[in-house]
Design an enzyme around this catalytic site. Structure first.
Site, PDB file in Angstrom:
ATOM      1  N   ARG A 163      -6.381  11.791  34.822  1.00  0.00           N
ATOM      2  CA  ARG A 163      -5.417  11.850  33.612  1.00  0.00           C
ATOM      3  C   ARG A 163      -5.881  12.765  32.337  1.00  0.00           C
ATOM      4  O   ARG A 163      -5.651  13.566  31.820  1.00  0.00           O
ATOM      5  CB  ARG A 163      -4.929  10.556  33.214  1.00  0.00           C
ATOM      6  CG  ARG A 163      -4.038   9.833  33.925  1.00  0.00           C
ATOM      7  CD  ARG A 163      -3.843   8.564  33.599  1.00  0.00           C
ATOM      8  NE  ARG A 163      -4.754   7.646  33.620  1.00  0.00           N
ATOM      9  CZ  ARG A 163      -5.323   6.748  34.517  1.00  0.00           C
ATOM     10  NH1 ARG A 163      -4.375   6.438  35.754  1.00  0.00           N
ATOM     11  NH2 ARG A 163      -6.311   5.918  34.711  1.00  0.00           N
ATOM     12  N   SER A 216     -14.984   9.087  36.002  1.00  0.00           N
ATOM     13  CA  SER A 216     -15.318   7.899  35.991  1.00  0.00           C
ATOM     14  C   SER A 216     -16.670   7.628  36.241  1.00  0.00           C
ATOM     15  O   SER A 216     -17.201   8.616  37.308  1.00  0.00           O
ATOM     16  CB  SER A 216     -14.263   6.948  36.766  1.00  0.00           C
ATOM     17  OG  SER A 216     -14.446   7.357  38.196  1.00  0.00           O
ATOM     18  N   ARG A 244     -18.748   8.557  30.438  1.00  0.00           N
ATOM     19  CA  ARG A 244     -19.485   7.495  30.264  1.00  0.00           C
ATOM     20  C   ARG A 244     -20.862   7.981  30.226  1.00  0.00           C
ATOM     21  O   ARG A 244     -21.260   8.705  30.988  1.00  0.00           O
ATOM     22  CB  ARG A 244     -19.640   6.350  31.541  1.00  0.00           C
ATOM     23  CG  ARG A 244     -18.292   5.763  31.628  1.00  0.00           C
ATOM     24  CD  ARG A 244     -18.275   4.552  30.771  1.00  0.00           C
ATOM     25  NE  ARG A 244     -16.832   3.737  30.485  1.00  0.00           N
ATOM     26  CZ  ARG A 244     -15.867   4.085  29.620  1.00  0.00           C
ATOM     27  NH1 ARG A 244     -16.075   5.078  28.970  1.00  0.00           N
ATOM     28  NH2 ARG A 244     -14.976   3.554  29.843  1.00  0.00           N
ATOM     29  N   HIS A 292     -18.884   7.116  20.220  1.00  0.00           N
ATOM     30  CA  HIS A 292     -17.824   6.575  21.317  1.00  0.00           C
ATOM     31  C   HIS A 292     -16.375   6.305  20.386  1.00  0.00           C
ATOM     32  O   HIS A 292     -15.752   5.431  20.464  1.00  0.00           O
ATOM     33  CB  HIS A 292     -18.117   5.540  21.985  1.00  0.00           C
ATOM     34  CG  HIS A 292     -17.578   5.169  23.161  1.00  0.00           C
ATOM     35  ND1 HIS A 292     -18.010   4.703  24.340  1.00  0.00           N
ATOM     36  CD2 HIS A 292     -16.119   5.656  23.537  1.00  0.00           C
ATOM     37  CE1 HIS A 292     -17.034   4.583  25.201  1.00  0.00           C
ATOM     38  NE2 HIS A 292     -16.257   5.235  24.883  1.00  0.00           N
TER      39      HIS A 292
END
Length: 327
Positions: A163, A216, A244, A292
């Site tokens: 996405r 991910s 991440r 972040h």
């Protein structure tokens, strides 16, 4: 609902009011909130979750077997105010039959916008430019001073065209990107929308002027961006990570940046978070580090808060969640 029937819910942080109002209006929850902008200490988390039917948590809360044991058998649902769920002990949660709600989709646009902003800031050396204006380094116009790299005619590689990866690609294409490469477990039909070419990781790393990590965190991607990875990149290439922190070996990234193996890097995620102020990466001019803030727009955080609250309430009543993680 009587006081005896009220369901205990522990909220691990002060969250945007949009979500809190939904929980308060529901009239079915006995809410206990760690009312702070700072993370709940471990001891308080273990105490707060005891006997809870529902837990509303954040990415910074490690929900492991110890927390689940402290909660006890009442715990029916965990609702996390995040799209990521690597802070949750999924195997333990599944074993205990606890449902999990999360917030995909709603932060896609905000994260994609931030990724493009970070890419441009890194490539065009904006933080350096601002600093030079402030410290008196700006003397006159110089032909090669603060030159960076442009997107026009470039090759961009996106690792993980999900996405967010697709939303990033959509935003980058109008800058005149010549080729858009992507890699992942399998080709994606939606890649046609951005003329994406599915290539092996090695090809993407070698041929891209900009490498954007948007995958991910899994056992396969942990430490994916290491010395071997950076050694294949062009010396003029820019590395961007908004996925991440653990996808990157930061020691190897430091070596690649300080030795001139790659031109620059922009990170919105690190290991650990926050990154210590004495971390070697923060000594480099060619490394832009953000705290972040991928989803940090007022509207996005409000919508995330609403979705997290609704996931929790529907999970408590056994109804279908607006956004349930399929375990």
């Amino acid at each position: 609902m009587s006081a005896q029937q009220m369901l205990k819910v522990f909220v691990t942080r002060r969250i945007p009011q949009e979500g809190m109002k939904i929980l308060q209006k529901a009239g079915m929850c006995n809410l206990s909130v760690w009312d702070s902008d700072e993370p709940v200490p471990r001891a308080e988390l273990l105490k707060g979750v005891a006997g809870a039917h529902g837990l509303l948590c954040l990415l910074s809360d490690k929900i492991d077997a110890e927390v689940l044991d402290a909660a006890g058998p009442n715990l029916k649902v965990i609702s996390t105010l995040s799209v990521g769920f690597d802070h949750l002990a999924i195997d333990e949660i599944k074993k205990r039959g606890i449902r999990v709600g999360y917030t995909p989709d709603v932060l896609t646009d905000a994260t994609a916008e931030l990724t493009v902003a970070l890419l441009l800031a890194t490539a065009r050396r904006l933080p350096e430019g601002v600093e030079e204006v402030k410290n008196g380094g700006w003397s006159t116009w110089k032909p090669l001073w603060l030159c960076g790299y442009g997107l026009s005619g470039s090759t961009v590689g996106v690792i993980g065209l999900g996405r967010i990866g697709l939303a990033i690609a959509r935003r980058l294409k109008p800058f005149g990107v010549k080729r858009l490469l992507y890699t992942g477990r399998q080709p994606k039909p939606q890649a046609q929308e951005v003329d994406g070419e599915y290539v092996p990781l090695d090809t993407l790393v070698r041929e891209s002027d900009f490498v954007v990590v948007s995958c991910s965190l899994t056992p396969d991607t942990q430490g994916l961006c290491n010395n071997n990875f950076f050694s294949k990149m062009k010396k003029t290439s820019i590395f961007i990570n908004t996925s991440r922190g653990a996808v990157v070996n930061q020691e190897d990234l430091f070596k690649a940046l300080s030795s001139g193996q790659i031109a620059a890097a922009g990170l919105d995620v690190t290991t650990p978070e926050p990154l210590p102020t004495n971390h070697p990466l923060l000594t480099l001019k060619n490394c832009v580090v953000l705290p972040h803030i991928g989803s940090a727009t007022y509207s996005t955080r409000g919508i995330m808060s609403e979705l997290t609250a609704n996931n929790l309430l529907t999970g408590l009543t056994g109804s279908e969640m607006p956004s349930e993680l399929k375990l």
